[in-house]
Design a protein around this motif. Structure first.
Motif: not given
Lengths: 423, 303
Positions: A70, A74, A77, A81, A100, A103-104, A106, A384-385, B51, B53-56, B69, B75, B262-263, B266-271
């Motif tokens: 984990q 993190q 990424a 980023a 992912r 696409q980015a 990396w 992950q989602e 933003w 994180i993993t978006s180009p 949203e 949730r 946290y999810t 750090f899991n979905y990277f939707r900052m």
């Protein structure tokens, strides 16, 4: 037996790499230094031990960063980023990151490095199992890393209990359920278990999903987790766990399932073959030597893959490329296999000609499973989602909800995540 | 002839002298800006972007879209509900039990020092260690809690492994851990109370209950408000115990705002989206704090 064979293999590895050194210029990047980020595992331990051999062979300095999964993910990424250049080579879980990260942008595409002069002539990319080769390619054929691990799900079952009860390794879901029912003695010996914990459970649920011919997404990339096949699969999975697994299965990750099995309280489970080493470990497992391994009913083998990849921002890509070649070459790979790491090279599994491999009880099953392996998860960005969303639906079904209701909600949430990811 | 005015207009203070005090404040001010204001402002800015994180693509300004949203995110709303639920029940229980413990520990009895020290053990232990102990004790098959329950003729509970009992179980653990903290503050408060009102009450023949209700509790209120404030803020931010014990499960049955946050990040990277939730949470914690402080002031005024 396996341990006894190690010094011999270590010696032969040294000989092989020595021979390679003559035909290929490993010293081309001598004096450079690279940073390698890997996830802590038996594999990373071996890599760490063997690192001085690479440094001697190539003259390249390697600084290795080993982190739990984990945290490693993190850190990568966030580092990538923010435009960081601190990592040259990284261990990438393709299941989670491939779409992912590509696409980015990396991953450094490796196709242009795989030419004479840059790649060791004896490397043989085609030696990897087809499923592993496909796993490291994106849709447009770009190779984003070299595979080092292929984990396939198999059925772990108690040979001794099956023999006593006059049962054979199940070849269909019905046989699997019949065996679970026959061996189930609640509180003492559970008939069947698999992961119940949200997110983790999506991986083992892939087995019934594939068995009922369900898919996570359709051809155009839209969610299909509430179609008739998926509902049947969830009915089966939740039904089996409710009937034959311990009541707290809803919080079970692989470690709890494995623990139950090692403690002689579970007759069958399906999970990645990587755990076989722990099952056969006499120090921690009461059932070592009593376990059978079978390809899952319906000749199914949901698989996940890991690769060593080069960061597109790496400061020294040629040195990094030398490193990933070395860490995934035939000799190193065979050494891994001998140490219980599930490897994706066919040559490492030439059973007939390779005596030591016959001593690994699960080797043949793994080999057979890899031939029919299909990726456990689809190539979409929000993996992950998806695992969380479907995982929640599985938990709801385990706690008594209707499978269709649970999956209808999952379908909606997963489709939203897919749409969000396209923006 | 004109006489000079008795009170001459004061000579203006030179600018340099007026600025000198500011100079002394400046380092503290700068520190506050760097350490608190900047990260906060940056998070606020991020909450208006998409933003990932993993978006180009670079982050785009999307106005209030994240907040909109958030309002329709089932949730998120459920996790907020759970956070409030845990805070209300957990802190409520801790206040009642903590005051009760303090009253007992305030009496003179043999071994009081030892008991006081032992009672503080849960507060000083790390939450993760405590969580692991409770996970073991709450195991439905091998856990000691079910062993006791069954010994008493009560059916086994699923504890943290069922959607129905997971929140009460977590509240139990949090209460077990933090009640002694409330006790400690209440004890300190009790030590400062004057003797006279008690003597008067005794002369008037008040019952112990009347004494507690009319004298001890009102005089203890200022201390209890401090305890309440600390515990409420802490519980709203609770993360480690829940993460270590259930990771928000089963399913999302114990997912609080912090765990979802946290999810998301750090899991979905939707900052960007996660930032909007941080700001919302900050507003809630700040709001609750202000309400509590205001309530205290009102209570003091009425007292």
């Amino acid at each position: 037996m396996v341990r006894f064979a190690l010094p011999v293999l270590g010696l032969s590895l040294a000989l092989v790499t020595g021979a390679q050194a003559q035909s290929f210029n490993w010293k081309a990047q001598s004096g450079k230094s690279i940073t390698v980020s890997v996830v802590k595992s038996p594999w990373s331990d071996i890599l760490q031990d063997k690192l001085p051999e690479f440094e001697k062979l190539s003259g390249i300095q390697v600084s290795l960063s080993v982190l739990p999964e984990q945290q490693a993910r993190q850190k990568l990424a966030i580092d990538f980023a923010s435009g960081g250049r601190t990592v040259d080579v990284f261990d990438s879980s393709l299941t989670v990151e491939k779409t992912r990260f590509s696409q980015a942008g990396w991953y450094e595409p490796l196709n242009k490095y795989m030419v004479a002069g840059k790649i060791d002539p004896s490397y043989s990319f085609s030696d990897f199992f087809t499923s592993a080769r496909n796993a490291v390619k994106t849709k447009d054929g770009t190779i984003i890393g070299f595979p080092w691990k292929a984990d396939v799900q198999v059925l772990y079952y108690r040979k001794d209990l099956f023999a006593q009860a006059g049962l054979k390794a199940p070849t269909s879901l019905a046989e699997l359920e019949a065996a679970a029912a026959k061996l189930n003695v609640p509180g003492k010996m559970y008939g069947y278990a698999a992961r119940g914990l949200k997110n983790a459970n999506a991986y083992t649920f892939t087995f019934p999903l594939q068995a009922f011919k369900g898919r996570w997404v359709d051809g155009s990339g839209d969610a299909t987790v509430n179609n008739a096949q998926a509902i049947k699969a969830l009915d089966w999975y939740a039904g089996m766990l409710k009937k034959y697994a311990p009541p707290s299965v809803v919080s079970y990750n692989w470690s709890e399932v494995l623990g139950l099995f090692q403690q002689d309280q579970l007759a069958m489970f399906n999970d990645g073959i990587g755990f076989a080493v722990q099952v056969e470990d006499k120090a921690s497992s009461k059932v070592a030597g009593k376990v059978g391994y079978a390809v899952l009913p319906g000749k199914l083998a949901p698989a996940t893959f890991n690769a060593l990849a080069i960061s597109s921002r790496a400061a020294n890509k040629d040195a990094a490329f030398l490193f990933i070649q070395w860490a995934t070459n035939k000799a190193f790979d065979k050494y891994l296999v001998e140490n219980g790491v599930t490897s994706p090279r066919q040559s490492s599994w030439q059973l007939a000609t390779n005596k030591p491999l016959d001593t690994i009880p699960w080797a043949k099953t793994y080999f057979d499973a890899l031939k029919v392996a299909k990726p456990a998860f689809p190539d979409v960005a929000p993996i992950q989602e998806m695992r969380d969303i479907v995982g929640i639906a599985i938990v709801q079904a385990l706690q008594g909800s209707n499978s269709k209701t649970a999956l209808d909600q999952a379908q909606k949430d997963f489709q939203t995540a897919l749409t969000n990811a396209k923006q | 002839m004109t006489t000079p005015p008795l009170h001459a207009r004061p000579r203006p203070v030179p600018l340099s002298r007026r600025l000198t005090p500011m100079l002394f404040v400046l380092p503290a001010l700068l520190l506050t800006v760097v350490v608190i204001a900047f990260p906060l402002a940056y998070t606020l800015y991020q909450s208006f972007t998409n933003w990932v994180i993993t978006s180009p693509n670079p982050p785009k300004f999307i106005g209030l879209a994240n907040y909109i949203e958030l309002l329709s995110d089932r949730r998120a709303l459920q996790s907020l509900g759970r956070t409030v639920l845990i805070t209300v029940f957990s802190v409520g229980l801790q206040m009642v039990l903590g005051v009760m413990m303090a009253l007992v520990m305030n009496k003179h009895f043999f071994g009081r020092g030892l008991f006081r020290t032992l009672a503080l053990f849960p507060v000083v232990a790390t939450p993760v260690a405590i969580s692991l102990i409770f996970v073991t004790m709450m195991n439905p098959q091998s856990g000691v809690l079910n062993h006791f329950l069954q010994g008493a003729g009560l059916g086994p509970l699923q504890w943290i492994y069922s959607e129905k009992s997971v929140l009460p179980s977590l509240i139990l653990v949090d209460t077990w851990q933090w009640t002694p903290f409330v006790m400690l503050i209440a004890l300190a408060g009790l030590a400062t109370l004057p003797n006279e009102p008690y003597e008067a009450a005794m002369l008037d023949g008040a019952t112990p209950w009347q004494t507690f209700w009319s004298i001890t509790l009102p005089m203890l209120m200022p201390s209890l408000f401090v305890a309440l404030l600390f515990r409420a803020i802490d519980t709203l931010k609770l993360f480690d115990t829940i993460y270590a014990m259930t990771q928000g499960g089963p399913g999302t049955a114990s997912e609080t705002v912090n765990l979802y946050l946290y999810t998301l990040s750090f899991n979905y990277f939707r900052m960007g989206y996660a930032s909007s939730m941080v700001i919302a949470l900050l507003a809630i914690v700040l709001g609750v704090t202000l309400v509590l402080i205001r309530a205290r002031k009102l209570a003091e005024k009425n007292a």
